[in-house]
Design a protein around this motif. Structure first.
Motif, PDB file in Angstrom:
ATOM      1  N   ASP A   1       9.575  38.429 -55.503  1.00 56.89           N
ATOM      2  CA  ASP A   1       8.327  37.652 -55.507  1.00 56.89           C
ATOM      3  C   ASP A   1       7.214  38.481 -56.120  1.00 56.89           C
ATOM      4  O   ASP A   1       7.432  39.592 -56.632  1.00 56.89           O
ATOM      5  CB  ASP A   1       7.989  37.172 -54.096  1.00 56.89           C
ATOM      6  CG  ASP A   1       7.758  38.324 -53.116  1.00 56.89           C
ATOM      7  OD1 ASP A   1       7.517  39.457 -53.584  1.00 56.89           O
ATOM      8  OD2 ASP A   1       7.840  38.095 -51.892  1.00 56.89           O
TER       9      ASP A   1
ATOM     10  N   SER B   1      12.726  37.956 -62.287  1.00 61.64           N
ATOM     11  CA  SER B   1      11.772  36.865 -62.062  1.00 61.64           C
ATOM     12  C   SER B   1      12.230  35.912 -60.964  1.00 61.64           C
ATOM     13  O   SER B   1      11.400  35.250 -60.334  1.00 61.64           O
ATOM     14  CB  SER B   1      11.550  36.087 -63.358  1.00 61.64           C
ATOM     15  OG  SER B   1      12.781  35.539 -63.821  1.00 61.64           O
TER      16      SER B   1
ATOM     17  N   ALA C   1      16.796  38.654 -70.478  1.00 57.95           N
ATOM     18  CA  ALA C   1      15.982  38.783 -69.265  1.00 57.95           C
ATOM     19  C   ALA C   1      16.184  40.135 -68.602  1.00 57.95           C
ATOM     20  O   ALA C   1      17.262  40.734 -68.677  1.00 57.95           O
ATOM     21  CB  ALA C   1      16.350  37.674 -68.283  1.00 57.95           C
TER      22      ALA C   1
END
Length: 704
Positions: free
Chosen positions: A83, A79, A117
């Protein structure tokens, strides 16, 4: 290609008591630094070299450069790194540039969940690191991490640059095979030139190869570079010289620290023998031995009976065909030291030890605990109480009070003022000269025992009582004012005091029945009301049990066995050792594991019951609960008889008879019955069962 490596720092005289540690840290630091950079051909220990004027190390096989290595580099969360179009963000590009991966094809990125993540990783290959770069990093790290007792600051020849190191460094050698490795340290550029013995070797020696270092220093420089080999050479020369003079160096281990120190003071050791006038032998041997070893670095010689002689050995840094000047010079130097010792001894004996005791009022023990004289008064009370608790305490006259009065009086003597290590020892000599009772004389010396791990324990009731009083007064008093040992800091030696108390209570037959809790309470009562924290006794008891825990583990007992015995905060220390042996034997029984698990279950049930009111066992009507109660009654009776005889193994073994009934009870009986009276009866039965099971130790701790 691999080749031997040598790194050496030539310095001014290094602190002798720190040399061995500095040498080991220097060698290990460089070795580890090169290993983590992939420069070692194969795992190997570093060669250690350390002399008064150098720290050096060697490795037998070091590469010219590290080999390329496949490496997975963690970048950043997806993240943050990509992009919306999947292109690298400025943050990722900056990270790639820092890692030397700028311009990498994004298709090489790997995605993987790391923690919470999704994270980007990339596979790469490390570039080879040349030896010069790796050694520079390893050398810098090793120097920065040296255990230097005190840094010096000095300026380099330019008059501007200030360097901080243990001593000024004058030369740096770094050789890989026959090639100089270009590195810098402490303002020095590496080369191949080292220094020999200051007086009896080549002042400058050019080394052709790294593996020629030890030979060149020995043959050309007059230096034994290896600390270990130099120490062995000194020991061999000392043994030979002692044998030549029909003497010995004293008990094994008594001079190890001195041997280490003289090894750090000389580069090419040679042993000579000296002598002093026999009239000095009228002074206690401990005084003469200490002054020779501590002040002069001499090795006194003892005869076959262990009695000090008037001869001593000198470890010189000069090897001479005619050492007469060295020997005579050292004999001249030692005489004033021995004369001082004789003066102190003769002067001290002019005043009786008992007359010195009031002077202790001028010495502050601790600003919150008063003077040494106040401490002595507390010790007198406590020692007398402890002697009365010992088996012979009610027989004859108690000398513990007299011994405690005199125990610290030698602190105000000239001899102990010069040599604090002699406290207690000199008190013994002065008390003996004053005609004190033999048990008092012995106790004055032995109240400091044991002084270290493995040391002797005090002998006799008076000595035992005084040794315990001295240590317990310190523990309770200092804990009571908040002086608790923390980490590796123990300025008052309270860990040593606690271990001393535990050893006496564990190993001395006379002290086997002493109760640690009662002793701590007695020590606490000797201080004025309100002087110490209210929780002091409990705090010291917990501290001592922690030390006992370590003692038990050091003896090889399993952690679960240790916790089972210590769970009840025992106060009879000798019994702890007997009980843990019983627990060890119990664990070998076929029923042990099941009984331990059942006991754990019982404790959990009782813990959640939060009280159960009055118990009426007549309400127990199920066959399994009736059978368990009948068996428990029989086992409890036998266990009580065995326990009363301190037969802890028998007590635990008796539990085996109850295993089948316990299993049946838990299979068929609902403990938490709806009827509160029936539930109370069943909980009461389990409480009685738990009491019998845990009579010797908390066996639930044995359940993994």
């Amino acid at each position: 290609m691999s080749a031997p490596l040598l790194v050496e720092l030539v310095c001014e005289e290094l602190p002798p008591k720190a040399l061995a540690r500095l040498g080991a840290a220097f060698a290990q630091g460089i070795r580890d630094g090169l290993a983590k950079r992939g420069l070692l051909e194969e795992p190997s220990d570093a060669l250690l070299f350390a002399t008064p004027r150098r720290l050096a190390m060697g490795l037998r096989a070091v590469r010219e450069a590290s080999e390329p290595r496949a490496l997975e580099v963690k970048l950043m969360p997806v993240s943050v790194g990509l992009d919306a179009n999947g292109k690298p963000t400025p943050a990722l590009e900056k990270k790639l540039q820092a890692q030397g991966l700028a311009g990498i094809d994004p298709s090489r990125f790997k995605r993987r969940v790391d923690g919470k993540a999704e994270t980007l990783f990339v596979d790469t290959t490390t570039a080879p690191m040349p030896l010069a770069e790796a050694l520079q990093g390893a050398l810098d790290e090793a120097i920065a991490q040296l255990p230097i007792p005190k840094l010096m600051s000095y300026q380099l020849a330019d008059g501007k640059t200030t360097v901080h190191f243990v001593r000024p460094a004058h030369a740096l050698v770094a050789l890989h095979g026959d090639t100089v490795v270009p590195v810098r340290a402490l303002g020095l550029q590496s080369g191949r030139e080292t220094r020999g013995h200051r007086f009896q070797g080549a002042s400058r020696i050019t080394l052709a190869r790294a593996d020629d270092y030890e030979r060149a220093l020995g043959e050309e420089g007059g230096v034994i570079a290896s600390f270990a080999r130099r120490r062995t050479a000194i020991q061999q020369q000392l043994d030979a010289a002692a044998k030549q003079h029909a003497g010995s160096l004293g008990p094994a281990g008594s001079y190890d620290a001195l041997l280490d120190e003289v090894t750090a003071l000389v580069e090419m050791p040679t042993v000579y023998a000296g002598a002093f006038e026999t009239e000095f032998l009228s002074v206690p041997a401990e005084c003469l031995t200490l002054t020779m070893r501590q002040n002069q670095k001499y090795f006194p010689l003892f005869d076959a009976a262990g009695k000090l002689t008037n001869r001593f050995l000198i470890v010189s840094n000069m090897k001479l065909a005619d050492p007469v000047n060295i020997v005579q010079g050292n004999e001249r130097v030692v005489r004033p030291r021995l004369a001082d010792a004789r003066f102190f001894f003769d002067t001290d004996r002019k005043t009786r030890l008992a007359d010195r005791a009031p002077q202790l009022a001028t010495i502050v023990y601790h600003n919150k605990l008063g003077t040494q004289l106040e401490r002595v008064e507390r010790m007198r009370r406590l020692a007398s109480a402890i002697q009365a608790m010992l088996p012979r305490g009610a027989l004859g006259k108690s000398y513990a009070d007299r011994a405690a009065l005199l125990a610290k009086a030698d602190l105000v003597t000239l001899m102990v003022g010069e040599f604090p290590e002699l406290q207690g020892i000199m008190g013994k000599y002065y008390a003996e000269a004053d005609g004190e009772e033999p048990s008092v004389v012995r106790a004055i010396e032995q109240h400091y025992w044991p002084r270290f791990a493995g040391d002797e324990l005090p002998v006799g009731d008076v000595s035992i009582a005084l040794a315990l009083a001295d240590k317990l007064e310190s523990l309770v008093g200092l804990f009571g004012i908040g002086q608790v040992p923390t980490g590796d800091k123990d300025p008052f030696g309270l860990r040593r005091a606690a271990l001393g108390v535990l050893r006496i209570l564990s190993e001395k037959p006379e002290a086997k029945d002493l109760d640690l809790g009662a002793l701590l309470q007695e020590a606490f009562a000797g201080f004025p009301a309100g002087k110490l924290a209210a929780e002091t006794v409990a705090q010291v008891h917990a501290f001592m049990l922690d030390r006992l825990r370590s003692m038990l583990r050091d003896k090889g007992y399993d952690a679960n066995e240790v916790e089972a015995v210590l769970a009840g905060n025992p106060t009879r220390v000798k019994q702890v050792w007997d009980r843990i042996e019983a627990v060890k034997a119990f664990r070998a029984l076929p029923d042990a594991e099941a009984l331990a698990a059942a006991n754990k279950r019982i404790q959990n049930i009782l813990r959640k019951s939060e009280g159960y009111g009055a118990v009426d066992f007549a309400l127990l009507q199920l066959p399994e609960e009736k059978k368990l109660r009948a068996t428990l009654t029989d086992v409890a009776s036998r266990a009580d008889d065995l326990f009363a005889k301190n037969d802890f193994t028998g007590t635990l073994t008796a539990l085996a008879a109850i295993r089948a009934d316990v299993d049946a009870f838990f299979d068929k009986v609902l403990v938490n019955a709806e009827d509160p009276k029936l539930r109370a009866a069943r909980l009461g039965l389990l409480s009685d069962l738990g009491g019998v099971m845990n009579k010797v130790a908390d066996i639930s701790k044995l359940s993994a």
